[in-house]
Every structure is written in C-alpha cells, then in structure tokens.
Enzyme design. Structure first.
Site, short mmCIF file in Angstrom:
data_model
loop_
_atom_site.label_atom_id
_atom_site.label_comp_id
_atom_site.label_asym_id
_atom_site.label_seq_id
_atom_site.Cartn_x
_atom_site.Cartn_y
_atom_site.Cartn_z
N ASP A 16 -13.43 8.85 8.14
CA ASP A 16 -13.61 10.24 8.22
C ASP A 16 -12.95 10.79 9.17
OD1 ASP A 16 -15.72 12.48 8.19
OD2 ASP A 16 -15.80 11.71 10.42
N LEU A 17 -12.50 12.47 8.65
CA LEU A 17 -11.64 12.96 9.78
C LEU A 17 -12.46 14.29 10.61
CD1 LEU A 17 -9.66 14.19 6.39
CD2 LEU A 17 -9.58 12.10 8.22
N ASP A 18 -13.26 14.85 10.42
CA ASP A 18 -14.01 16.00 10.74
C ASP A 18 -15.19 15.54 11.45
OD1 ASP A 18 -12.65 17.44 9.31
OD2 ASP A 18 -14.53 18.19 7.90
N ASP A 188 -17.75 9.07 12.33
CA ASP A 188 -18.95 10.20 13.93
C ASP A 188 -20.42 10.32 13.66
OD1 ASP A 188 -19.61 13.15 13.35
OD2 ASP A 188 -18.35 12.57 11.71
#
Length: 238
Positions: A16-18, A188
């Site tokens: 994931d990024l954000d 996250d």
C-alpha cells in the site's frame, strides 16, 4: 515485529502507499485548500458554494455513478464538473476549469518526498523479490520519490475496484506469476490492506506510518500475519 500467523516463504511483496509510507491526510487537506483557493481566484463565483456544496455534489456523483467511489480521479473531476456547472460554465470553459483545478489539486497532493530510509529498504528488497504497489489513491509515484521502486503500480479505478475488493490483488498475483500464499502484502489499513489481502489468499504485514500502531484502537476482524515495528524488518523475512 510480532507474529500472529505462520508465514510461508515469501516470493514477492506488494505495498500500500497512503498512510503506509507517509501520513496522507495532511497532503489531501493542503491540496484541497490550494484547489479551492485557485478556484476562487479564477472563478470568484465558486466562493459562495464552498465545502458544503462540494460534499453535496460528491454525494450526488457517488449516487449517480457508483463506480466513481473506486476512482478518485474520476470522482474529483466529476464533482468539479458539478461545481463549475452550478456557476454556469459549459463547453470548453467548463473543461478548462475542471482541468486546471484538478491539476492544481494533483500538484499539491503529491508535493512531498517519502523518507529516504523507506526508499533504501525498498531498493534492498527489490534485489531479492519482485515488488509491486497496490493503492486506492492516485499519488504521483515519481514526484514522491518512489519511481523505480516497484515493477508495477496498480491504482483503483472504475474498472478495478478499490481494496478490500480482490481485483487489484488478483491482478498483481497473475502478473507476478507467484502463488497468492507466497506474496506478502504490506499496508496500514486493517480492513482494506490486511483483511483484503488475507481474503485474496495473500499474507499480510501491518505497518502504519501515520499513527501509533495499537490493535486495541483499530477496527479489525482479521489479524495480520505479522505487525512490523519498522519497515526495515521486512529484510529479515527474505
């Protein structure tokens, strides 16, 4: 590092990024503030609409075009179309206003750099296993400093549903040509990333940059395979 489930040997990783590599919310808030300021500067009539109208138009877009909830670019541009339509813009003037306002948002949305230590970890991991990114957002990978870290980046869209739906996980698995149970997804969000990955047959590592990680404060119905204290701990797993 804390283990909750037994890990299979890892042949690939997805990320994931954000909120995994950076706290996303402050950048979104700043980008929206810059976009509204730009709109009010160039089309003063929009000042009378403001955020209440924005929220109302957003609800209308999602109701009229449910697939937009998976595509942040299409959703934001559609809301801009309603905002500018409400002040009477049509045709080329409408298209120009949408384009310039969205470009202002997108510039500020990606106006930061991921910490160097995360980039270093990703490059070290990439020497050992293939890496891909799976994101519900639309951040500009190159501008935030992650260009070249992933073999491929999957963005949710109107044709590829956002996590926790399995669409992007399944596509990544096919492209990686690795069994799902041998892929570790790192993210996250305990619903979108952890539960989404596990339900797609992946293994899941929980790591959040944007907050203190405490399972007692999180809404979750599936535990990750592991919880990380730092992203560098991934290097111990392969």
């Amino acid at each position: 590092m804390k283990y909750y489930r037994r890990l299979n040997p890892i042949q690939a990783m997805t990320f994931d990024l954000d909120d995994t590599f950076y706290a996303n919310h402050p950048y979104i808030v700043e980008a929206e503030q810059q976009m509204f300021a730009f709109m009010q500067q160039h089309w003063p009539e929009t000042a009378s609409l403001g955020k209440p109208a924005w929220r109302q138009f957003r609800r209308e877009v999602v109701r009229e075009t449910p697939a937009c909830r998976h595509d942040m670019i299409a959703l934001r541009r559609a809301v801009l179309a309603k905002m500018f339509g409400a002040i009477g813009l049509t045709g080329d003037a409408l298209a120009d206003a949408i384009s310039r306002s969205y470009d202002t948002f997108y510039f500020h949305r990606s106006h930061f750099k991921v910490p160097d230590e995360y980039v270093t970890v990703l490059k070290q991991l990439a020497h050992k296993v293939p890496l891909m990114a799976i994101t519900n957002g639309n951040v500009d990978i190159a501008r935030i400093g992650l260009d070249g870290c992933f073999e491929r980046v999957y963005h949710a869209s109107s044709t590829m549903r956002s996590k926790p739906f399995p669409d992007m996980f399944e596509l990544a698995c096919r492209d990686l040509k690795v069994p799902a149970q041998s892929i570790l997804h790192v993210g996250d969000n305990l619903e979108k990333d952890v539960a989404g990955a596990v339900m797609a047959g992946f293994q899941a590592a929980w790591y959040a940059e944007n907050r203190t990680m405490n399972l007692n404060r999180e809404q979750a119905h599936l535990l990750p395979h592991i919880a990380l204290d730092s992203l560098s701990e991934l290097l111990q797993l392969i």
